[in-house]
Design a protein around this motif. Structure first.
Motif, PDB file in Angstrom:
ATOM      1  N   PRO A  21     -45.048  27.584  -6.097  1.00 54.18           N
ATOM      2  CA  PRO A  21     -45.367  28.260  -7.360  1.00 54.18           C
ATOM      3  C   PRO A  21     -46.519  29.253  -7.241  1.00 54.18           C
ATOM      4  CG  PRO A  21     -45.162  25.880  -7.677  1.00 54.18           C
ATOM      5  CD  PRO A  21     -45.187  26.123  -6.201  1.00 54.18           C
ATOM      6  N   GLU A  22     -47.372  29.083  -6.213  1.00 55.63           N
ATOM      7  CA  GLU A  22     -48.544  29.945  -6.068  1.00 55.63           C
ATOM      8  C   GLU A  22     -48.271  31.171  -5.204  1.00 55.63           C
ATOM      9  OE1 GLU A  22     -51.520  29.749  -7.443  1.00 55.63           O
ATOM     10  OE2 GLU A  22     -51.060  27.923  -8.574  1.00 55.63           O
ATOM     11  N   CYS A  23     -47.688  30.961  -4.015  1.00 56.29           N
ATOM     12  CA  CYS A  23     -47.531  32.090  -3.087  1.00 56.29           C
ATOM     13  C   CYS A  23     -46.078  32.411  -2.748  1.00 56.29           C
ATOM     14  CB  CYS A  23     -48.307  31.829  -1.800  1.00 56.29           C
ATOM     15  SG  CYS A  23     -47.636  30.472  -0.797  1.00 56.29           S
ATOM     16  N   GLY A  24     -45.133  31.594  -3.207  1.00 56.46           N
ATOM     17  CA  GLY A  24     -43.727  31.865  -2.971  1.00 56.46           C
ATOM     18  C   GLY A  24     -43.183  31.412  -1.633  1.00 56.46           C
ATOM     19  N   THR A  25     -44.024  30.836  -0.758  1.00 50.71           N
ATOM     20  CA  THR A  25     -43.562  30.349   0.532  1.00 50.71           C
ATOM     21  C   THR A  25     -42.591  29.189   0.341  1.00 50.71           C
ATOM     22  OG1 THR A  25     -45.668  30.964   1.557  1.00 50.71           O
ATOM     23  CG2 THR A  25     -44.295  29.396   2.751  1.00 50.71           C
ATOM     24  N   GLU A  26     -41.542  29.138   1.150  1.00 45.56           N
ATOM     25  CA  GLU A  26     -40.581  28.051   1.050  1.00 45.56           C
ATOM     26  C   GLU A  26     -41.231  26.741   1.496  1.00 45.56           C
ATOM     27  OE1 GLU A  26     -36.020  27.924   2.027  1.00 45.56           O
ATOM     28  OE2 GLU A  26     -37.133  27.398   3.850  1.00 45.56           O
ATOM     29  N   ILE A  27     -41.102  25.718   0.673  1.00 45.74           N
ATOM     30  CA  ILE A  27     -41.684  24.403   0.941  1.00 45.74           C
ATOM     31  C   ILE A  27     -40.563  23.419   1.236  1.00 45.74           C
ATOM     32  CG2 ILE A  27     -43.145  22.538   0.068  1.00 45.74           C
ATOM     33  CD1 ILE A  27     -44.286  24.506  -1.946  1.00 45.74           C
ATOM     34  N   ARG A  28     -40.692  22.711   2.359  1.00 41.81           N
ATOM     35  CA  ARG A  28     -39.749  21.648   2.697  1.00 41.81           C
ATOM     36  C   ARG A  28     -40.481  20.304   2.682  1.00 41.81           C
ATOM     37  NH1 ARG A  28     -34.930  23.247   4.918  1.00 41.81           N
ATOM     38  NH2 ARG A  28     -34.737  25.473   5.377  1.00 41.81           N
ATOM     39  N   GLY A  29     -39.829  19.306   2.152  1.00 44.42           N
ATOM     40  CA  GLY A  29     -40.442  17.985   2.110  1.00 44.42           C
ATOM     41  C   GLY A  29     -39.402  16.928   1.825  1.00 44.42           C
ATOM     42  N   ASP A  30     -39.844  15.691   1.527  1.00 45.89           N
ATOM     43  CA  ASP A  30     -38.905  14.656   1.085  1.00 45.89           C
ATOM     44  C   ASP A  30     -39.479  13.969  -0.129  1.00 45.89           C
ATOM     45  OD1 ASP A  30     -40.374  12.195   1.796  1.00 45.89           O
ATOM     46  OD2 ASP A  30     -40.030  12.790   3.865  1.00 45.89           O
ATOM     47  N   ASN A  31     -38.614  13.240  -0.823  1.00 51.17           N
ATOM     48  CA  ASN A  31     -38.967  12.711  -2.133  1.00 51.17           C
ATOM     49  C   ASN A  31     -39.984  11.579  -2.092  1.00 51.17           C
ATOM     50  OD1 ASN A  31     -36.972  11.122  -0.842  1.00 51.17           O
ATOM     51  ND2 ASN A  31     -36.443  10.155  -2.783  1.00 51.17           N
ATOM     52  N   ARG A  32     -40.334  11.071  -0.918  1.00 52.83           N
ATOM     53  CA  ARG A  32     -41.276   9.957  -0.854  1.00 52.83           C
ATOM     54  C   ARG A  32     -42.725  10.408  -0.877  1.00 52.83           C
ATOM     55  NH1 ARG A  32     -40.162   7.275   4.590  1.00 52.83           N
ATOM     56  NH2 ARG A  32     -40.145   9.478   5.155  1.00 52.83           N
ATOM     57  N   PHE A  33     -42.966  11.676  -0.560  1.00 49.41           N
ATOM     58  CA  PHE A  33     -44.333  12.151  -0.395  1.00 49.41           C
ATOM     59  C   PHE A  33     -44.595  13.378  -1.263  1.00 49.41           C
ATOM     60  CE2 PHE A  33     -43.036  10.213   3.659  1.00 49.41           C
ATOM     61  CZ  PHE A  33     -43.951   9.174   3.714  1.00 49.41           C
ATOM     62  N   THR A  34     -45.862  13.677  -1.416  1.00 39.62           N
ATOM     63  CA  THR A  34     -46.285  14.810  -2.232  1.00 39.62           C
ATOM     64  C   THR A  34     -45.729  16.120  -1.678  1.00 39.62           C
ATOM     65  OG1 THR A  34     -48.327  13.665  -2.849  1.00 39.62           O
ATOM     66  CG2 THR A  34     -48.302  16.065  -3.078  1.00 39.62           C
ATOM     67  N   LEU A  35     -45.172  16.922  -2.563  1.00 39.95           N
ATOM     68  CA  LEU A  35     -44.692  18.247  -2.178  1.00 39.95           C
ATOM     69  C   LEU A  35     -45.861  19.224  -2.263  1.00 39.95           C
ATOM     70  CD1 LEU A  35     -41.901  19.440  -1.399  1.00 39.95           C
ATOM     71  CD2 LEU A  35     -41.750  20.287  -3.745  1.00 39.95           C
ATOM     72  N   TRP A  36     -46.147  19.923  -1.176  1.00 38.93           N
ATOM     73  CA  TRP A  36     -47.315  20.799  -1.138  1.00 38.93           C
ATOM     74  C   TRP A  36     -47.030  22.006  -0.261  1.00 38.93           C
ATOM     75  CZ3 TRP A  36     -50.486  21.576   3.349  1.00 38.93           C
ATOM     76  CH2 TRP A  36     -50.051  20.884   4.468  1.00 38.93           C
ATOM     77  N   CYS A  37     -47.893  22.997  -0.338  1.00 42.35           N
ATOM     78  CA  CYS A  37     -47.693  24.236   0.411  1.00 42.35           C
ATOM     79  C   CYS A  37     -48.733  24.345   1.523  1.00 42.35           C
ATOM     80  CB  CYS A  37     -47.784  25.452  -0.519  1.00 42.35           C
ATOM     81  SG  CYS A  37     -47.605  27.032   0.342  1.00 42.35           S
ATOM     82  N   ALA A  38     -48.258  24.433   2.760  1.00 45.03           N
ATOM     83  CA  ALA A  38     -49.166  24.544   3.895  1.00 45.03           C
ATOM     84  C   ALA A  38     -49.799  25.921   3.991  1.00 45.03           C
ATOM     85  CB  ALA A  38     -48.416  24.228   5.192  1.00 45.03           C
ATOM     86  N   ALA A  39     -49.192  26.918   3.344  1.00 43.63           N
ATOM     87  CA  ALA A  39     -49.701  28.291   3.427  1.00 43.63           C
ATOM     88  C   ALA A  39     -50.905  28.522   2.529  1.00 43.63           C
ATOM     89  CB  ALA A  39     -48.595  29.284   3.085  1.00 43.63           C
ATOM     90  N   CYS A  40     -50.872  27.943   1.307  1.00 40.78           N
ATOM     91  CA  CYS A  40     -51.968  28.206   0.357  1.00 40.78           C
ATOM     92  C   CYS A  40     -52.623  26.939  -0.162  1.00 40.78           C
ATOM     93  CB  CYS A  40     -51.465  29.044  -0.812  1.00 40.78           C
ATOM     94  SG  CYS A  40     -50.307  28.160  -1.904  1.00 40.78           S
ATOM     95  N   ASP A  41     -52.184  25.763   0.323  1.00 43.53           N
ATOM     96  CA  ASP A  41     -52.725  24.455  -0.090  1.00 43.53           C
ATOM     97  C   ASP A  41     -52.420  24.098  -1.535  1.00 43.53           C
ATOM     98  OD1 ASP A  41     -53.646  23.722   2.344  1.00 43.53           O
ATOM     99  OD2 ASP A  41     -55.776  23.992   1.923  1.00 43.53           O
TER     100      ASP A  41
END
Length: 403
Positions: free
Chosen positions: A13-33
């Protein structure tokens, strides 16, 4: 049954980078934190704990900078250590004074009211006197005949670290490990938390043993007979002098009398922590370095990552234990149940993806994650290991020996 793993993909939502994750853990962006630390702030702790954590972080940063600049980090007895020992001896002299005063009151007031005061003073002297720890009775304790392969591994790691091995190993349910002594002869005891031990790789187990046994080699002043027992005496005094809750009448008066002694004891505890903190933090860094030399830098760094997820492991362990308890009579064989529990916990640890470890590293750096108040922040310990030339392992696992 645990929930199925479901991979998710979405733009940040902040920088538009594609985020990959799984439903057990927090979804976050490595590019902008974005959303890297959505958790609630850590609860407030007591004043002494906050002071110790602050000292550990400050000295952790200072010592890391010194080590990276090439300054010798070997343990040494400096002025702070001498003053801490003198302060600790003063505390023990105070305890001895209670005993002497108690004997005098008994002798001088024999048959009268002075005997009551004498008995109270002797009771206090006994409560606050330095005591030799005994082997724990609330958890399993293994001797050499009980686990020869485990002791053989510990012996080999001790030789690599340059110290004597342990006489006994206690096992508990914590996600931690520690070393201490017991008995008049100062025999050595290693405490292994099974949840942590089970999720470590064989190499990381060697790193854990190397770190803990290194504390014997480094001679950490905080846990020594003189300073360590004085700190426990002061903590006991501080606990006794806490204000009485829901006070009224005479209790308000008692609380008022406690104010000055409590401030004095709190000040002594803070001073003792300040005098021993830097040497203690140095001992932790040196223990990490010996762990890397024993098991390899890669294994020691992997151990740091496991410490970051200790909270998640503890929560998962409690969840599985509660789930098993609800099954009640269906669980007949305790050993099989325990094996299943460790298998579930190990599988969970293995399934944690790298992006969750990276998130925990960043959160740990933000919050200053520490194993406890006496350890430098985990991200600084990790940085210290990675800053040095990678060390190869001097002790390698062998099949069946670390099981």
């Amino acid at each position: 049954m645990s929930a199925a793993v479901e991979e998710t993909t979405q733009p940040c939502p902040e920088c538009g980078t594609e985020i990959r994750g799984d439903n057990r853990f927090t979804l976050w962006c490595a590019a902008c934190d974005w959303n890297v630390d959505p958790g609630e702030p850590q609860p407030e702790t007591g004043r002494l704990d906050r002071a110790e954590r602050t000292l550990a972080r400050r000295h952790g940063e200072q010592l890391l900078a010194e080590m990276l600049s090439g300054t010798d980090a070997q343990p040494r007895r400096d002025a702070s250590a001498v003053i801490a020992t003198a302060l600790a001896l003063t505390v023990h002299v105070g305890t001895l004074a209670f005993a002497v005063a108690g004997v005098w009151c008994l002798a001088a007031g024999w048959g009268g009211a002075g005997m009551v005061a004498g008995l109270v003073l002797l009771l206090l002297a006994w409560a606050f006197a330095p005591k030799f720890r005994a082997l724990p009775h609330d958890r399993p304790v293994l001797l050499r005949g009980d686990a020869p392969e485990l002791f053989a591994l510990v012996d080999e790691v001790a030789r690599a670290v340059g110290t004597r091995s342990v006489h006994a190993i206690a096992v508990d349910g914590s996600v931690n490990a520690a070393v201490t002594t017991y008995g008049v002869r100062g025999r050595r005891l290693l405490v292994l938390g099974m949840p942590l031990w089970e999720v470590l790789t064989p190499e990381e187990r060697i790193a854990l043993l190397g770190h803990e046994l290194a504390h014997y080699a480094n001679g950490d002043t905080r846990n020594g007979l003189v300073v360590g027992t004085a700190a426990r005496t002061l903590h006991l005094w501080h606990h006794i002098l806490q204000p009485l809750p829901n006070s009224s009448g005479i209790e308000i008066f008692v609380n008022a009398l406690y104010v000055v002694p409590r401030l004095l004891v709190g000040g002594l505890l803070a001073l003792l922590a300040r005098l021993t903190s830097r040497a203690g933090i140095r001992a932790e860094y040196l223990a990490d370095r010996l762990a890397a030399r024993t098991a390899s830098t890669q294994a020691a760094v992997g151990l740091m990552d496991r410490l970051l997820i200790a909270g998640s492991l503890d929560l998962r362990l409690r969840t599985e234990a509660n789930r098993a308890a609800l099954r009640g009579p269906e669980v007949r064989r305790a050993k099989a149940h325990a094996d299943d529990l460790w298998a579930v916990l190990t599988a969970y640890a293995l399934s944690i993806p790298e992006h969750e470890y990276e998130r925990q590293r960043r959160v740990g750096a933000r919050r200053g994650h520490q194993v406890d108040t006496t350890h430098p922040p985990t991200h600084l310990r990790r940085a210290s290991l990675l800053a040095h030339v990678p060390e190869p392992a001097t002790v390698t696992p062998q099949k069946c020996r670390t099981s």
